[in-house]
Structures are given as structure tokens and as C-alpha cells.
Design a protein around this motif. Structure first.
Motif, PDB file in Angstrom:
ATOM      1  N   LEU A   5       0.825  -1.202   0.000  1.00 38.58           N
ATOM      2  CA  LEU A   5       0.000   0.000   0.000  1.00 38.58           C
ATOM      3  C   LEU A   5       0.862   1.256   0.000  1.00 38.58           C
ATOM      4  CD1 LEU A   5      -2.803   1.430   0.361  1.00 38.58           C
ATOM      5  CD2 LEU A   5      -2.339   1.288   2.816  1.00 38.58           C
ATOM      6  N   PHE A   6       1.843   1.314   0.898  1.00 37.21           N
ATOM      7  CA  PHE A   6       2.706   2.485   0.954  1.00 37.21           C
ATOM      8  C   PHE A   6       3.544   2.631  -0.309  1.00 37.21           C
ATOM      9  CE2 PHE A   6       2.319   2.173   5.724  1.00 37.21           C
ATOM     10  CZ  PHE A   6       1.526   3.304   5.825  1.00 37.21           C
ATOM     11  N   ASN A   8       2.856   1.579  -3.371  1.00 38.62           N
ATOM     12  CA  ASN A   8       2.000   2.031  -4.466  1.00 38.62           C
ATOM     13  C   ASN A   8       1.613   3.497  -4.295  1.00 38.62           C
ATOM     14  OD1 ASN A   8       1.709  -0.158  -6.293  1.00 38.62           O
ATOM     15  ND2 ASN A   8       0.508  -1.213  -4.754  1.00 38.62           N
ATOM     16  N   SER A   9       1.339   3.912  -3.077  1.00 43.93           N
ATOM     17  CA  SER A   9       0.985   5.327  -2.876  1.00 43.93           C
ATOM     18  C   SER A   9       2.166   6.233  -3.181  1.00 43.93           C
ATOM     19  CB  SER A   9       0.481   5.552  -1.454  1.00 43.93           C
ATOM     20  OG  SER A   9       1.502   5.313  -0.511  1.00 43.93           O
ATOM     21  N   PHE A  10       3.370   5.823  -2.822  1.00 46.17           N
ATOM     22  CA  PHE A  10       4.554   6.618  -3.162  1.00 46.17           C
ATOM     23  C   PHE A  10       4.772   6.660  -4.668  1.00 46.17           C
ATOM     24  CE2 PHE A  10       6.307   5.486   1.229  1.00 46.17           C
ATOM     25  CZ  PHE A  10       5.836   6.660   1.778  1.00 46.17           C
ATOM     26  N   LEU A  11       4.563   5.541  -5.337  1.00 50.38           N
ATOM     27  CA  LEU A  11       4.749   5.511  -6.787  1.00 50.38           C
ATOM     28  C   LEU A  11       3.707   6.351  -7.522  1.00 50.38           C
ATOM     29  CD1 LEU A  11       5.699   1.814  -7.582  1.00 50.38           C
ATOM     30  CD2 LEU A  11       7.138   3.834  -7.740  1.00 50.38           C
ATOM     31  N   ILE A  12       2.483   6.343  -7.029  1.00 51.66           N
ATOM     32  CA  ILE A  12       1.420   7.088  -7.692  1.00 51.66           C
ATOM     33  C   ILE A  12       1.556   8.585  -7.434  1.00 51.66           C
ATOM     34  CG2 ILE A  12      -1.070   7.489  -7.700  1.00 51.66           C
ATOM     35  CD1 ILE A  12      -1.388   4.439  -7.314  1.00 51.66           C
ATOM     36  N   ALA A  13       1.856   8.959  -6.198  1.00 50.82           N
ATOM     37  CA  ALA A  13       1.952  10.387  -5.856  1.00 50.82           C
ATOM     38  C   ALA A  13       3.317  10.983  -6.167  1.00 50.82           C
ATOM     39  CB  ALA A  13       1.636  10.584  -4.382  1.00 50.82           C
ATOM     40  N   GLY A  14       4.336  10.144  -6.293  1.00 54.25           N
ATOM     41  CA  GLY A  14       5.702  10.620  -6.484  1.00 54.25           C
ATOM     42  C   GLY A  14       5.923  11.552  -7.663  1.00 54.25           C
ATOM     43  N   ARG A  64      -2.163   1.139 -12.165  1.00 55.01           N
ATOM     44  CA  ARG A  64      -1.431   0.724 -10.955  1.00 55.01           C
ATOM     45  C   ARG A  64      -2.394   0.534  -9.778  1.00 55.01           C
ATOM     46  NH1 ARG A  64       3.894  -0.778 -10.152  1.00 55.01           N
ATOM     47  NH2 ARG A  64       4.190  -0.739  -7.940  1.00 55.01           N
ATOM     48  N   LEU A  65      -3.290   1.486  -9.605  1.00 52.60           N
ATOM     49  CA  LEU A  65      -4.252   1.422  -8.515  1.00 52.60           C
ATOM     50  C   LEU A  65      -5.235   0.267  -8.701  1.00 52.60           C
ATOM     51  CD1 LEU A  65      -5.036   2.884  -5.927  1.00 52.60           C
ATOM     52  CD2 LEU A  65      -6.538   4.315  -7.293  1.00 52.60           C
ATOM     53  N   THR A  66      -5.679   0.037  -9.924  1.00 54.40           N
ATOM     54  CA  THR A  66      -6.594  -1.060 -10.215  1.00 54.40           C
ATOM     55  C   THR A  66      -5.919  -2.412  -9.987  1.00 54.40           C
ATOM     56  OG1 THR A  66      -7.671   0.327 -11.847  1.00 54.40           O
ATOM     57  CG2 THR A  66      -8.124  -2.020 -11.977  1.00 54.40           C
TER      58      THR A  66
END
Length: 80
Positions: A5-6, A8-14, A64-66
Motif C-alpha cells: 500500500l505504501f 503504491n501510494s509513493f509511486l502514484i503520488a511521487g 497501478r491502482l486497479t
């Protein structure tokens, strides 16, 4: 699961955070050189870059999120 979770969140928001950071740094340097201290000069370009990066990378972010959500749903039977 929390690690994924962390990550993926870093990759998406980065990309958004990095792009706005770079633009903010460039604008700050420009403001120091020209001694122009206008608040909208700092805010508007960062907002525009964040929107552009979000629109440009939206398909990748959504995929990525899906994928992460699908892996979570697949792991539900193994939790019990």
C-alpha cells in the motif's frame, strides 16, 4: 499488504510531488534573482504542473491502482 500500500501510494503520488517540487524550486530561484515576491507567481505554475502531470500519467496511475485493488480482492480468501 501495508508495505505494498505504501509503495503504491509513493509511486502514484511521487511524480506529481517531484514535478511540483522542481517547479517550485525554479520559481523560488527566479523570485530571488528578480526580487519579485508575488504569491500567485508561486502558486499558479505549481498547480498547472500538477494538473498536467496528473492528466499525462492518469492511465498509468489508474492501472497501478486497479492492479493493487485486484490483488487485494484476490487475497481476501487467504486471510481467513
Amino acid at each position: 499488504m501495508m508495505t505494498q500500500l505504501f509503495w503504491n501510494s509513493f509511486l502514484i503520488a511521487g511524480p506529481i510531488v517531484i514535478a511540483t517540487l522542481v517547479v517550485g524550486l525554479l520559481i523560488s530561484v527566479f523570485q530571488v534573482v528578480t526580487q519579485l515576491q508575488e504569491m500567485s507567481l508561486s502558486y499558479v505554475p505549481k498547480l498547472a504542473v500538477a494538473v498536467i502531470v496528473t492528466v499525462a500519467l492518469a492511465p498509468w496511475m489508474l492501472a497501478r491502482l486497479t492492479g493493487f485493488a485486484a490483488s487485494l480482492f484476490r487475497s481476501i480468501p487467504n486471510l481467513g
